[in-house]
Design a protein around this motif. Sequence first.
Motif, short mmCIF file in Angstrom:
data_model
loop_
_atom_site.label_atom_id
_atom_site.label_comp_id
_atom_site.label_asym_id
_atom_site.label_seq_id
_atom_site.Cartn_x
_atom_site.Cartn_y
_atom_site.Cartn_z
N PHE A 1 -7.35 6.54 5.99
CA PHE A 1 -6.70 5.81 7.16
C PHE A 1 -5.74 4.82 6.99
CE2 PHE A 1 -6.57 3.14 11.09
CZ PHE A 1 -6.12 3.80 11.80
N ALA A 2 -6.17 3.77 6.00
CA ALA A 2 -5.57 2.50 5.67
C ALA A 2 -4.23 2.97 5.03
CB ALA A 2 -6.08 1.68 4.82
N GLY A 3 -4.39 4.00 4.17
CA GLY A 3 -3.15 4.61 3.38
C GLY A 3 -2.03 5.31 4.50
N TRP A 4 -2.39 6.23 5.61
CA TRP A 4 -2.05 6.52 6.48
C TRP A 4 -1.08 5.43 7.52
CZ3 TRP A 4 -2.68 6.31 11.87
CH2 TRP A 4 -1.88 7.20 12.55
N TRP A 5 -1.85 4.52 7.84
CA TRP A 5 -1.45 3.49 8.63
C TRP A 5 -0.29 2.91 7.69
CZ3 TRP A 5 -1.23 2.25 13.49
CH2 TRP A 5 -0.67 0.94 13.81
N LEU A 6 -0.51 2.72 6.90
CA LEU A 6 0.66 1.84 5.84
C LEU A 6 1.96 2.66 5.68
CD1 LEU A 6 1.35 -0.56 4.09
CD2 LEU A 6 0.49 0.89 2.03
N TRP A 7 1.61 4.13 5.57
CA TRP A 7 3.24 4.77 5.42
C TRP A 7 3.84 4.90 6.92
CZ3 TRP A 7 5.87 6.39 1.63
CH2 TRP A 7 5.32 6.35 0.46
N LEU A 8 2.78 4.92 7.92
CA LEU A 8 3.59 5.05 9.27
C LEU A 8 4.49 3.52 9.62
CD1 LEU A 8 3.99 6.69 12.10
CD2 LEU A 8 1.62 5.52 12.86
N SER A 9 3.84 2.54 9.15
CA SER A 9 4.27 1.14 9.50
C SER A 9 5.55 1.24 8.53
CB SER A 9 3.32 0.14 8.71
OG SER A 9 2.17 -0.06 9.85
N ALA A 10 5.82 1.55 7.57
CA ALA A 10 6.90 1.55 6.76
C ALA A 10 8.08 2.38 7.38
CB ALA A 10 6.41 1.93 5.16
N LEU A 11 7.61 3.60 7.79
CA LEU A 11 8.47 4.44 8.54
C LEU A 11 9.20 3.97 9.80
CD1 LEU A 11 9.87 7.41 8.61
CD2 LEU A 11 7.71 8.20 9.94
#
Length: 107
Positions: free
Chosen positions: A82-92
């Motif tokens: 989840f933490a990795g997914w959230w980071l990618w979404l924030s960057a996008l």
Amino acid sequence: MAKTVYKGVLKTWKDDRGFGFIQPDNGDKDIFVHISSLKGMARRPYRGDILYYQVGQDEKGKFKAIDVRIEGVAYQPKAKTFAGWWLWLSALILALGSAAVAAYLQK
């Protein structure tokens, strides 16, 4: 109510097919074990490994080993992604927002 944990030795193992049979220490009949029952183990099992397991039944009513652990082998639970997914979404979102602001300012 706690389930009973049994101990046995991995008598046979077909690594290419991901299954084998455990010879229980209590003298019962050999019990089937599938690789999917060894979730979180740091390595695959080898013939002769000492295994701790519980007994369950498959959809046909046959007994099988479940929740299997290999003696002396570390348990490595899967990391939560989840933490990795959230980071990618924030960057996008940040990138799209920056592009929109840049496009607006160039008008």
